[in-house]
Scaffold this active site. Sequence first.
Site, mmCIF file in Angstrom:
data_model
loop_
_atom_site.group_PDB
_atom_site.id
_atom_site.type_symbol
_atom_site.label_atom_id
_atom_site.label_comp_id
_atom_site.label_asym_id
_atom_site.label_seq_id
_atom_site.Cartn_x
_atom_site.Cartn_y
_atom_site.Cartn_z
ATOM 1 N N ASP A 74 51.165 16.563 27.772
ATOM 2 C CA ASP A 74 52.319 17.029 28.544
ATOM 3 C C ASP A 74 52.348 18.544 28.690
ATOM 4 O O ASP A 74 53.040 19.063 29.565
ATOM 5 C CB ASP A 74 53.617 16.556 27.891
ATOM 6 C CG ASP A 74 53.911 15.100 28.214
ATOM 7 O OD1 ASP A 74 53.181 14.534 29.041
ATOM 8 O OD2 ASP A 74 54.848 14.534 27.630
ATOM 9 N N ASN A 92 60.979 33.902 21.997
ATOM 10 C CA ASN A 92 60.798 32.574 21.401
ATOM 11 C C ASN A 92 59.433 31.983 21.748
ATOM 12 O O ASN A 92 58.564 31.900 20.901
ATOM 13 C CB ASN A 92 61.912 31.625 21.842
ATOM 14 C CG ASN A 92 62.990 31.483 20.784
ATOM 15 O OD1 ASN A 92 62.951 32.131 19.749
ATOM 16 N ND2 ASN A 92 63.957 30.624 21.032
ATOM 17 N N ASP A 144 71.782 31.855 19.468
ATOM 18 C CA ASP A 144 70.442 32.394 19.655
ATOM 19 C C ASP A 144 70.156 32.695 21.122
ATOM 20 O O ASP A 144 69.411 33.628 21.430
ATOM 21 C CB ASP A 144 69.399 31.412 19.117
ATOM 22 C CG ASP A 144 69.376 31.380 17.601
ATOM 23 O OD1 ASP A 144 70.048 32.232 16.983
ATOM 24 O OD2 ASP A 144 68.708 30.490 17.034
ATOM 25 N N GLY A 145 70.731 31.905 22.024
ATOM 26 C CA GLY A 145 70.522 32.158 23.443
ATOM 27 C C GLY A 145 71.051 33.513 23.876
ATOM 28 O O GLY A 145 70.456 34.179 24.725
#
Length: 521
Positions: free
Chosen positions: A396, A366, A287-288
């Site tokens: 966070d 994404n 996917d990267g």
Amino acid sequence: DSYGNGDANGLRSNPENGFSDLSSLAQSEKAVQELLMQQTPMQATDDHLIEFSEAMRTVAKALRGSAEGKALAQAEAAEWKRRYELERSKNLELLHKGSPFTSNGVCVDESNSQGMDHLAKSPRLHVQDNGKLGRYSMERICSHEVLQDGESNSPNNKLKRKASFKLSWGCKGQANDQHKKEIVSFERGNITTADRSSKQISLTWETNPQNVIIFTKPNSTSVRVLSVEMVRWLREHKGLNVYVEPRVKAELLSESSSFDFVQTWEDDKEISLLHPKVDLVITLGGDGTVLWAASMFKGPVPPIVPFSMGSLGFMTPFHSEQYRECLEAVLRGPISITLRHRLQCHIIRDKARHDYETEETMLVLNEVTIDRGISSYLTNLECYCDNSFVTCVQGDGLILSTTSGSTAYSLAAGGSMVHPQVPGILFTPICPHSLSFRPLILPDHVTVRVQVPFNSRSSAWVSFDGKGRKQLEAGDALVCSMAPWPVSTACQVESTNDFLRSIHDGLHWNLRKTQSSDGPP
């Protein structure tokens, strides 16, 4: 009577006054006055502090309203600027000297009579004189672009037509009321939905692809071996022009000098010209690699054929062992595709001198992540949706994800898995300091603005698909909306089948031992 006449003896003899004589009364009054003189400065100080606190609250409220108004104006200015540039580029392309477009917008190729017959028979998207869409505009979406390579003043400059294709909407590959829209009827006072809009999308080539670009996962021996074999096959058996990254071309030339036909680019300016040259994109990795390939195109993206050669892939349905059969089917068409939406994001700095001063627009496939970075404090983020206040995130961080990214960072933070063709923006908090802060899914037409308030203890950090990390100071805002250029990825079977298979194989979704059938009656 004696008191009214000023007789001191009457006052001295009256026990109800609480004083035995006049001297004790004088001493008591003096003590009270001294006590009041001692307490008055303290009370005055408290009053001043209260007034100062209220004034500071008023100033903070005014600054917050001013920052919100400034961010809104900057966002609107950036949107109008983007629309102006897009319209200007379209007009320049249509008015370019030598453009083979007639006045009614129909594409004509005078050098090929057969091509003219084909164009005359197939419906096209055209604009009538009154500005409304023609009768055939809703039947299909066509891709026709006239491309020009090299310098415009070059005598050897030739017009080349990029491979065109059409998209049709159907159910499981069957043509069924192309380009359906959601139709709502109000017959007899009842609201009824007649048809649904999203069905399987099929891509059909109208002209054969000529140029293909290959993106590969670096530092992988198996990917390098396959790329050498695939490039040679595409050139010798399909006669395609192959583009690769500079790194990949160096690897190919180290294998053999016969790969000198492979083309590449040298600088970022040439990268911006990839879309006018490329008909098809092939990725070898996970996917990267797909994210990297999509990031190379700042506007429209050619169809992508992703081969799975990574550790985990939700966008890579094709297996590298059968790459010949897969590419044969893709080049022949028609193929099922998944339109994956992207987010366009830009940062508005509080120190900008003008409202239209914004940073470069980033396209995200994404997610975009806002976190506290190395700070030990909770991040403090004010979130707005179309100028309506949503919430203040204390935790966070926050994830704004596409539906394609719902199986990535958003899933790890507690977000839901969503089919990639569902239009929407996922609003997922990261470790919020609240028991009631649940993720949201917002519609795709909204604009989300995340701002660091002036009273925040620390700054925030934002990253786009895990890259391009930038700092957000107090008063800075991040504006996100749905981009007009989706990423189309080829499907092995069809979109829903590929999505369900990916979560079953990749995440072992809902995998458990089957309950025994020999239980009590």
